[in-house]
Design a protein around this motif. Structure first.
Motif, short mmCIF file in Angstrom:
data_model
loop_
_atom_site.label_atom_id
_atom_site.label_comp_id
_atom_site.label_asym_id
_atom_site.label_seq_id
_atom_site.Cartn_x
_atom_site.Cartn_y
_atom_site.Cartn_z
N GLU A 1 0.76 -1.24 0.00
CA GLU A 1 0.00 0.00 0.00
C GLU A 1 0.80 1.30 0.00
N HIS A 2 2.05 1.28 0.42
CA HIS A 2 2.82 2.52 0.53
C HIS A 2 3.02 3.15 -0.85
N PRO A 3 2.80 4.46 -0.98
CA PRO A 3 2.93 5.13 -2.29
C PRO A 3 4.33 5.04 -2.90
N GLU A 4 5.37 4.84 -2.10
CA GLU A 4 6.73 4.76 -2.61
C GLU A 4 7.20 3.33 -2.84
N SER A 5 6.36 2.35 -2.56
CA SER A 5 6.73 0.95 -2.77
C SER A 5 6.86 0.66 -4.26
N ALA A 6 7.94 0.01 -4.64
CA ALA A 6 8.15 -0.38 -6.04
C ALA A 6 7.32 -1.60 -6.42
N PHE A 7 6.71 -2.25 -5.45
CA PHE A 7 6.02 -3.51 -5.70
C PHE A 7 4.53 -3.36 -5.96
N ASN A 8 4.01 -2.15 -5.97
CA ASN A 8 2.56 -1.98 -6.20
C ASN A 8 2.26 -1.06 -7.38
N LYS A 9 3.22 -0.91 -8.27
CA LYS A 9 3.06 0.00 -9.41
C LYS A 9 2.75 -0.71 -10.72
N ARG A 10 3.08 -1.97 -10.83
CA ARG A 10 2.91 -2.73 -12.07
C ARG A 10 2.81 -4.21 -11.72
N PRO A 11 2.34 -5.02 -12.65
CA PRO A 11 2.27 -6.46 -12.38
C PRO A 11 3.65 -7.04 -12.08
N LEU A 12 3.70 -7.95 -11.13
CA LEU A 12 4.94 -8.62 -10.74
C LEU A 12 4.56 -10.01 -10.26
N ILE A 13 5.15 -11.01 -10.89
CA ILE A 13 4.88 -12.39 -10.51
C ILE A 13 6.21 -13.00 -10.08
N LYS B 1 4.20 -19.93 -19.71
CA LYS B 1 5.19 -21.01 -19.63
C LYS B 1 5.62 -21.31 -18.18
N TYR B 2 5.94 -20.27 -17.41
CA TYR B 2 6.49 -20.48 -16.08
C TYR B 2 5.48 -20.44 -14.95
N PHE B 3 4.35 -19.76 -15.17
CA PHE B 3 3.40 -19.57 -14.08
C PHE B 3 2.01 -20.13 -14.37
N GLY B 4 1.78 -20.60 -15.60
CA GLY B 4 0.50 -21.18 -15.96
C GLY B 4 -0.65 -20.17 -15.94
N LEU B 5 -0.33 -18.89 -16.19
CA LEU B 5 -1.34 -17.84 -16.16
C LEU B 5 -1.65 -17.31 -17.54
#
Length: 66
Positions: free
Chosen positions: A10-22, A62-66
């Motif tokens: 949730e933090h606005p400066e987090s790099a992990f909530n700006k785009r898809p990441l698997i 291929k790697y995640f079955g999505l």
């Protein structure tokens, strides 16, 4: 642990909530797939590749079955 998870999500400066990441653990490391690269860690060695949106979708299947 829950507090750290909330910050990551949730933090606005987090790099992990700006785009898809698997990410996924493997038997000898992990694989990570954001929209612009593919990173594979095998026995402590990093292999990183750039890619486009089409390749993202192919790797996602291929790697995640999505």
């Amino acid at each position: 642990m829950e507090e750290i998870q909330t910050i990551i999500q949730e933090h606005p400066e987090s790099a992990f909530n700006k785009r898809p990441l698997i990410t996924k653990l493997t038997s000898n490391g992990n694989i990570t797939l954001p929209t612009d690269s593919f990173t594979e860690w095998v026995d402590g060695q990093e292999k990183k590749k750039g890619k486009d949106e089409k390749t993202f979708n192919e790797l996602k299947r291929k790697y995640f079955g999505l």
